[in-house]
Design an enzyme around this catalytic site. Structure first.
Site, PDB file in Angstrom:
ATOM      1  N   HIS A   1       0.840  -1.199   0.000  1.00 47.12           N
ATOM      2  CA  HIS A   1       0.000   0.000   0.000  1.00 47.12           C
ATOM      3  C   HIS A   1       0.872   1.246   0.000  1.00 47.12           C
ATOM      4  O   HIS A   1       1.852   1.328   0.753  1.00 47.12           O
ATOM      5  CB  HIS A   1      -0.908   0.003   1.233  1.00 47.12           C
ATOM      6  CG  HIS A   1      -1.993  -1.025   1.176  1.00 47.12           C
ATOM      7  ND1 HIS A   1      -2.424  -1.724   2.279  1.00 47.12           N
ATOM      8  CD2 HIS A   1      -2.731  -1.476   0.129  1.00 47.12           C
ATOM      9  CE1 HIS A   1      -3.387  -2.548   1.919  1.00 47.12           C
ATOM     10  NE2 HIS A   1      -3.596  -2.417   0.630  1.00 47.12           N
TER      11      HIS A   1
ATOM     12  N   GLU B   1       1.750   3.179   3.202  1.00 48.99           N
ATOM     13  CA  GLU B   1       2.424   2.372   4.215  1.00 48.99           C
ATOM     14  C   GLU B   1       3.910   2.220   3.875  1.00 48.99           C
ATOM     15  O   GLU B   1       4.548   1.218   4.171  1.00 48.99           O
ATOM     16  CB  GLU B   1       1.723   1.018   4.340  1.00 48.99           C
ATOM     17  CG  GLU B   1       0.274   1.169   4.794  1.00 48.99           C
ATOM     18  CD  GLU B   1      -0.516  -0.127   4.824  1.00 48.99           C
ATOM     19  OE1 GLU B   1       0.084  -1.207   4.650  1.00 48.99           O
ATOM     20  OE2 GLU B   1      -1.747  -0.061   5.019  1.00 48.99           O
TER      21      GLU B   1
ATOM     22  N   GLU C   1       1.161  -5.988  10.971  1.00 46.51           N
ATOM     23  CA  GLU C   1       0.713  -4.595  11.026  1.00 46.51           C
ATOM     24  C   GLU C   1       1.632  -3.813  11.979  1.00 46.51           C
ATOM     25  O   GLU C   1       1.511  -3.899  13.198  1.00 46.51           O
ATOM     26  CB  GLU C   1      -0.735  -4.512  11.488  1.00 46.51           C
ATOM     27  CG  GLU C   1      -1.721  -5.216  10.568  1.00 46.51           C
ATOM     28  CD  GLU C   1      -2.007  -4.456   9.282  1.00 46.51           C
ATOM     29  OE1 GLU C   1      -1.494  -3.326   9.141  1.00 46.51           O
ATOM     30  OE2 GLU C   1      -2.747  -4.977   8.429  1.00 46.51           O
TER      31      GLU C   1
END
Length: 392
Positions: A157, A160, A361
């Site tokens: 992404h 990110e 994450e």
């Protein structure tokens, strides 16, 4: 650094003279016994030096942290006689960082740093495995020669992009540890190298990263602005690729579920799964890489939440739970087996190959995470990265 040898020289001698593990020299020099002609010395650069009064080979060697023979070899000198004012070359071991993780990586800088690391250490292979929708290269780094094959990627992404900083720092720390006989997370780098063949794609979505960091080019701005869709959204929030498709919703595993429930039904800055699975160049590149390499495990770095996902529909093997327990202990991140998500890279890998796949994450907050979080993120996650490349 490369050196020219006039005479047959044992790699064991070079190891002693430069204080480099013989293992590291054997990785990058094709003849494991002797060096004749060109020999690569990892982790060193050569620098010109003007001899001063009272200088000696022994004194310069101590300053450089090498044996006198190293300086003699570098200059093809047979006697330790120095003349004031003459210029010689001296070897310096690289101690400063090539990677600067305190600035966001864009595509050009990641490619430049990969090349610089390769020239400095030469302990990994580099190849372009495809290109993005806007023609930017997607590069794979391969480190190690072990039987365990693991894949690590970052920046699926655009917003990110700090995940690329983490991967690049890890690659640098790894190759430096090999060259110096060091450790990663308490494990000898040589052990990791011989146990695992690691594939790394530092930037899956270079176009999305560029848009998130700089915005689109002026002539494209009206088109991309129309994809923001929501009031208050800026280009910093851009997750998608250059065609407004979320690459981590592009894989065939239950893609229809994501298509039907995602709010974005047209190209958008996030959450649009595309018109069909695997329509985007970047997703196809990753699919083909996995099919080619047949990895035993994959790890995808995302942000944020300080947790990781390790299961999919109960298909994941028992090995996944064992690795998840290791990751949790090493990082303090929360291990989450199931989430209501489909069509992701990790989901597809588990469902297709029934092997362990993980989505990590990193950090906490709102994407894009501030670069000031890098140190704490890296400190937390390096344990996961090392455990990922270790056998059970």
């Amino acid at each position: 650094m490369q050196m020219q040898f006039k005479y047959l020289t044992m790699l064991t001698q070079i190891s002693e003279w430069f204080n480099i593990p013989i293992f590291a020299l054997e990785i990058i020099n094709p003849n494991p016994i002797t060096a004749r002609g060109i020999c690569k010395i990892p982790g060193y650069i050569r620098d010109s030096y003007t001899v001063k009064k009272f200088d000696s080979i022994d004194g310069l060697a101590r300053k450089c942290g090498v044996r006198p023979e190293a300086i003699l070899l570098l200059n093809q000198m047979e006697q330790e006689i120095l003349r004031e004012g003459e210029t010689i070359e001296i070897p310096w071991q690289v101690k400063s960082s090539i990677v600067n993780p305190h600035f966001g990586y864009d595509h050009s800088r990641v490619e430049q740093d990969i090349q610089t690391l390769y020239e400095m250490y030469s302990m990994f292979q580099v190849r372009v495995i495809g290109e993005s929708e806007q023609g930017r290269s997607i590069t794979e780094i391969t480190i190690g020669n072990g039987p365990l094959h693991v894949h690590l990627n970052a920046s699926f992404h655009g917003n990110e992009w700090v995940t690329t900083n983490v991967v690049m720092q890890f690659v640098q720390d790894y190759v430096h540890a090999i060259a110096t006989g060091g450790h990663l997370y308490g494990i000898p780098a040589e052990t990791l190298y011989t146990e695992c063949t690691l594939s790394v794609v530092p930037m899956v979505n270079p176009d999305g990263v560029e848009i998130a960091q700089y915005g689109p080019h002026d002539e494209e701005r009206p088109v991309y602005r129309s994809m923001l869709l929501h009031e208050g959204v800026t280009f910093q929030d851009w997750k998608a690729n250059a065609r407004g498709v979320d690459l981590n919703n592009q894989f065939p595993t239950n893609w229809e579920i994501e298509k039907n429930r995602k709010w974005a039904k047209i190209p958008a800055y996030r959450d649009y799964p595309g018109a069909a699975p695997l329509t985007e160049k970047e997703a196809i590149v990753m699919q083909k890489l996995v099919e080619e390499k047949q990895f035993h495990r994959v790890v995808a770095l995302h942000t944020q939440g300080k947790e990781f996902y390790w299961g999919y529909e109960g298909i994941e093997p028992k090995e996944s739970a064992l690795l998840a327990a290791r990751f949790e202990r090493a990082s303090g991140y929360k291990a989450v087996q199931m989430i209501d998500s489909h069509a992701g890279f990790k989901d597809w890998f588990i469902a297709t190959y029934e092997k362990p796949g993980f989505t990590i994450e990193l950090g906490e907050g709102v994407n894009p995470l501030p670069i000031e979080q890098f140190e704490s993120i890296y400190r937390d996650v390096i344990g996961i990265l090392v455990e990922a490349i270790r056998p059970l």
